[in-house]
Motif scaffolding. Structure first.
Motif, PDB file in Angstrom:
ATOM      1  N   GLN A 139      -2.279  -2.561  -7.326  1.00 55.26           N
ATOM      2  CA  GLN A 139      -3.206  -1.545  -6.916  1.00 55.26           C
ATOM      3  C   GLN A 139      -2.731  -1.261  -5.521  1.00 55.26           C
ATOM      4  O   GLN A 139      -2.298  -2.233  -4.480  1.00 55.26           O
ATOM      5  CB  GLN A 139      -4.570  -2.131  -6.595  1.00 55.26           C
ATOM      6  CG  GLN A 139      -5.361  -2.173  -7.731  1.00 55.26           C
ATOM      7  CD  GLN A 139      -6.047  -3.388  -8.023  1.00 55.26           C
ATOM      8  OE1 GLN A 139      -6.598  -4.270  -6.987  1.00 55.26           O
ATOM      9  NE2 GLN A 139      -6.203  -3.946  -9.132  1.00 55.26           N
ATOM     10  N   HIS A 140      -2.541  -0.174  -5.088  1.00 54.25           N
ATOM     11  CA  HIS A 140      -1.788   0.263  -3.881  1.00 54.25           C
ATOM     12  C   HIS A 140      -2.692   1.544  -3.202  1.00 54.25           C
ATOM     13  O   HIS A 140      -2.842   2.649  -3.672  1.00 54.25           O
ATOM     14  CB  HIS A 140      -0.525   0.874  -4.072  1.00 54.25           C
ATOM     15  CG  HIS A 140       0.452   1.009  -2.829  1.00 54.25           C
ATOM     16  ND1 HIS A 140       1.740   1.177  -2.749  1.00 54.25           N
ATOM     17  CD2 HIS A 140       0.054   1.615  -1.659  1.00 54.25           C
ATOM     18  CE1 HIS A 140       2.123   1.325  -1.599  1.00 54.25           C
ATOM     19  NE2 HIS A 140       1.202   1.859  -0.866  1.00 54.25           N
ATOM     20  N   ARG A 141      -3.500   0.982  -2.097  1.00 51.62           N
ATOM     21  CA  ARG A 141      -4.492   1.918  -1.555  1.00 51.62           C
ATOM     22  C   ARG A 141      -4.287   2.164  -0.080  1.00 51.62           C
ATOM     23  O   ARG A 141      -4.063   0.878   0.433  1.00 51.62           O
ATOM     24  CB  ARG A 141      -6.063   1.530  -1.934  1.00 51.62           C
ATOM     25  CG  ARG A 141      -6.227   1.367  -3.469  1.00 51.62           C
ATOM     26  CD  ARG A 141      -7.602   0.935  -3.656  1.00 51.62           C
ATOM     27  NE  ARG A 141      -7.948   0.970  -4.894  1.00 51.62           N
ATOM     28  CZ  ARG A 141      -7.998  -0.349  -5.585  1.00 51.62           C
ATOM     29  NH1 ARG A 141      -8.799  -1.331  -4.935  1.00 51.62           N
ATOM     30  NH2 ARG A 141      -8.522  -0.438  -7.106  1.00 51.62           N
ATOM     31  N   GLY A 188       0.228  16.934   5.683  1.00 48.94           N
ATOM     32  CA  GLY A 188       1.536  17.069   5.144  1.00 48.94           C
ATOM     33  C   GLY A 188       2.002  16.213   4.076  1.00 48.94           C
ATOM     34  O   GLY A 188       3.143  16.574   3.643  1.00 48.94           O
ATOM     35  N   PHE A 189       1.258  15.074   3.911  1.00 49.22           N
ATOM     36  CA  PHE A 189       1.609  14.299   2.822  1.00 49.22           C
ATOM     37  C   PHE A 189       1.659  14.917   1.409  1.00 49.22           C
ATOM     38  O   PHE A 189       0.503  15.566   1.030  1.00 49.22           O
ATOM     39  CB  PHE A 189       0.710  12.938   2.973  1.00 49.22           C
ATOM     40  CG  PHE A 189       1.437  11.741   2.422  1.00 49.22           C
ATOM     41  CD1 PHE A 189       2.334  10.880   2.975  1.00 49.22           C
ATOM     42  CD2 PHE A 189       1.063  11.333   1.030  1.00 49.22           C
ATOM     43  CE1 PHE A 189       2.824   9.777   2.602  1.00 49.22           C
ATOM     44  CE2 PHE A 189       1.537   9.976   0.533  1.00 49.22           C
ATOM     45  CZ  PHE A 189       2.440   9.406   1.143  1.00 49.22           C
ATOM     46  N   THR A 190       2.638  14.800   0.661  1.00 45.64           N
ATOM     47  CA  THR A 190       2.592  15.673  -0.449  1.00 45.64           C
ATOM     48  C   THR A 190       2.640  14.719  -1.884  1.00 45.64           C
ATOM     49  O   THR A 190       2.673  13.317  -1.599  1.00 45.64           O
ATOM     50  CB  THR A 190       3.770  16.319  -0.709  1.00 45.64           C
ATOM     51  OG1 THR A 190       5.022  15.500  -0.856  1.00 45.64           O
ATOM     52  CG2 THR A 190       4.158  17.350   0.407  1.00 45.64           C
ATOM     53  N   GLY A 210      -9.186   1.162   3.389  1.00 45.84           N
ATOM     54  CA  GLY A 210      -8.286   0.304   4.361  1.00 45.84           C
ATOM     55  C   GLY A 210      -6.902   0.342   3.571  1.00 45.84           C
ATOM     56  O   GLY A 210      -6.614   1.083   2.612  1.00 45.84           O
ATOM     57  N   TYR A 211      -6.210  -0.374   3.930  1.00 41.48           N
ATOM     58  CA  TYR A 211      -4.955  -0.888   3.242  1.00 41.48           C
ATOM     59  C   TYR A 211      -4.865  -2.058   2.494  1.00 41.48           C
ATOM     60  O   TYR A 211      -5.195  -3.247   2.853  1.00 41.48           O
ATOM     61  CB  TYR A 211      -3.763  -1.032   4.485  1.00 41.48           C
ATOM     62  CG  TYR A 211      -2.530  -0.954   3.796  1.00 41.48           C
ATOM     63  CD1 TYR A 211      -1.621   0.081   3.772  1.00 41.48           C
ATOM     64  CD2 TYR A 211      -1.693  -2.132   3.514  1.00 41.48           C
ATOM     65  CE1 TYR A 211      -0.306   0.114   3.253  1.00 41.48           C
ATOM     66  CE2 TYR A 211      -0.501  -2.388   2.892  1.00 41.48           C
ATOM     67  CZ  TYR A 211       0.290  -1.046   2.902  1.00 41.48           C
ATOM     68  OH  TYR A 211       1.552  -1.052   2.490  1.00 41.48           O
ATOM     69  N   GLN A 212      -4.861  -1.638   0.883  1.00 38.42           N
ATOM     70  CA  GLN A 212      -5.027  -2.659   0.026  1.00 38.42           C
ATOM     71  C   GLN A 212      -3.832  -2.827  -0.917  1.00 38.42           C
ATOM     72  O   GLN A 212      -3.961  -1.751  -2.048  1.00 38.42           O
ATOM     73  CB  GLN A 212      -6.658  -2.378  -0.737  1.00 38.42           C
ATOM     74  CG  GLN A 212      -7.195  -3.524  -1.444  1.00 38.42           C
ATOM     75  CD  GLN A 212      -8.531  -3.135  -2.122  1.00 38.42           C
ATOM     76  OE1 GLN A 212      -8.339  -2.041  -2.471  1.00 38.42           O
ATOM     77  NE2 GLN A 212      -9.224  -3.998  -2.138  1.00 38.42           N
TER      78      GLN A 212
HETATM   79  C1  ISE Z   1       4.280   4.109   3.973  1.00 34.01           C
HETATM   80  O1  ISE Z   1       5.370   4.844   4.385  1.00 34.01           O
HETATM   81  C2  ISE Z   1       4.440   2.667   3.578  1.00 34.01           C
HETATM   82  O2  ISE Z   1       5.423   2.187   3.453  1.00 34.01           O
HETATM   83  C3  ISE Z   1       3.151   2.125   3.213  1.00 34.01           C
HETATM   84  O3  ISE Z   1       3.426   0.663   2.933  1.00 34.01           O
HETATM   85  C4  ISE Z   1       2.610   2.698   2.083  1.00 34.01           C
HETATM   86  O4  ISE Z   1       1.381   1.993   1.986  1.00 34.01           O
HETATM   87  C5  ISE Z   1       2.121   4.052   2.478  1.00 34.01           C
HETATM   88  O5  ISE Z   1       1.689   4.932   1.070  1.00 34.01           O
HETATM   89  C6  ISE Z   1       3.503   4.846   3.010  1.00 34.01           C
HETATM   90  O6  ISE Z   1       3.257   6.305   3.372  1.00 34.01           O
END
Ligand code: ISE
Length: 340
Positions: free
Chosen positions: A158-160, A167-169, A238-240
């Motif tokens: 899981q990568h949240r 601008g993120f594509t 958050g960052y999970q």
């Molecule tokens: C960012 O560049 C990272 O390296 C993060 O670890 C990742 O979670 C994020 O989505 C990227 O944009």
């Protein structure tokens, strides 16, 4: 390298954005036997601000300017599409580089970097795949290699992210975010990835225009281990970043959740990191310290340019599959002896 063996490694940090600034602070406050000698950024004011509190460090708007000032090694923290033009001359000059991921944004340019380093005949590049320095990921790799739980069958990642910058594509979801999972799967299994499939389903109403979020990525390794990845970059929470492994006789989990679970006000829970800087702080510290030590005593020992190339090939397959929804094979060039 300076001729005095006791002298600290003189490091130039190229790119003073989010990751570069984090590394500058780390080199200053945590890392032993190294110092920030120069900061390079096209934005001169940002470079100046970054060196303001660092004695003797100089600010530059070009890599050449920093090299002329005298540096032993470089941390490259510019966006990936700028990496090749910096890496090739650094290889030619024999200067070791810790290159933030991705090595480059496509397999063709990544292979040019691999070939240049192989021709130079020694390792100069380490790619910033910090998961390899996280205690949880390292323990899971050891567990898989040890075989006590039987064969590894499946991985679930899981990568949240809470959200992503404007601008993120869709392509960046693979190249910037899922690239970590490609590397984690290769690291955990010690195998190459042979195919990738990306599926986009219902998208969050909170996702930016043009972004399919979340997406499911299915990865297959050479021996047939399947890994699923939920990539969800506007998840708000958050960052999970977690991984669960299913073995023949056990389940193992790597989780960044803080150790403390608090029950209060009819709720139970634990904190979630806001960003990668805190979730992987210890991993980044170890990554940079091991890089400094290895460069001072010889060659970088961490993730190689080959790892950067192999993951770039997975990313290309992922981006192709995003469009077709099909399973796309990952084809790799022959691995040069330097990386065997
Ligand atoms: C960012 O560049 C990272 O390296 C993060 O670890 C990742 O979670 C994020 O989505 C990227 O944009």
């Amino acid at each position: 390298m300076t001729s005095n063996p006791a002298a600290p490694l003189r490091v130039a940090v190229v790119g003073a954005g989010r990751m570069g600034a984090d590394h500058i602070e780390r080199l200053n406050d945590v890392i032993r036997r190294a110092e920030v000698t120069a900061v390079v950024d096209v934005d001169e004011a940002r470079a100046q601000a970054a060196v303001q509190h660092i004695a003797h460090a100089t600010a530059h708007t070009s890599l050449d300017g920093a090299l002329e000032a005298g540096v032993d090694a470089v941390i490259l923290a510019t966006p990936g599409f700028l990496h090749e033009e910096a890496l090739l001359p650094l290889i030619e000059r024999g200067i070791p580089v810790l290159c933030e991921k991705p090595l480059t944004p496509d397999p063709e340019s990544a292979l040019r970097v691999v070939e240049a380093e192989a021709a130079a005949g020694r390792r100069l590049i380490q790619v910033g795949f910090m998961r390899r320095y996280d205690v949880g990921y390292r323990s899971l790799r050891d567990l898989i290699a040890g075989g006590e739980q039987g064969e590894l069958l499946l991985l679930h990642h899981q990568h949240r992210n809470a959200d992503v910058p404007p601008g993120f594509t869709n392509q960046m979801i693979i190249n910037d975010s899922v690239v970590h999972e490609f590397d984690a799967v290769r690291f955990l299994t010690d195998e190459e990835i042979v195919s990738v499939q990306v599926r986009t389903g219902r998208s969050s109403s909170l996702a930016a225009e043009g972004l399919n979020d979340p997406q499911i990525v299915t990865i297959e390794t050479a021996s047939g281990v399947l890994a699923t990845v939920e990539i969800f970059v506007c998840a708000q929470v958050g960052y999970q970043v977690d991984t669960q492994a299913s073995f023949e006789r056990g389940i193992a989990s790597v989780s960044g959740a803080s150790a403390l679970e608090l029950t209060t006000n009819q709720a139970k829970g634990s904190a979630i990191d806001a960003g990668f800087e805190t979730r992987f702080r210890e991993a980044y510290d170890l990554e940079v310290q091991e890089w400094v030590d290895s460069v001072l005593t010889g060659e970088p020992t961490g993730p190689t340019a080959w790892d950067g190339y192999a993951t770039a090939a997975c990313c290309a397959a992922g981006v192709e599959s995003q469009a077709s929804g099909q399973i796309v094979a990952v084809e790799l060039a022959d691995r040069p002896d330097l990386y065997r």
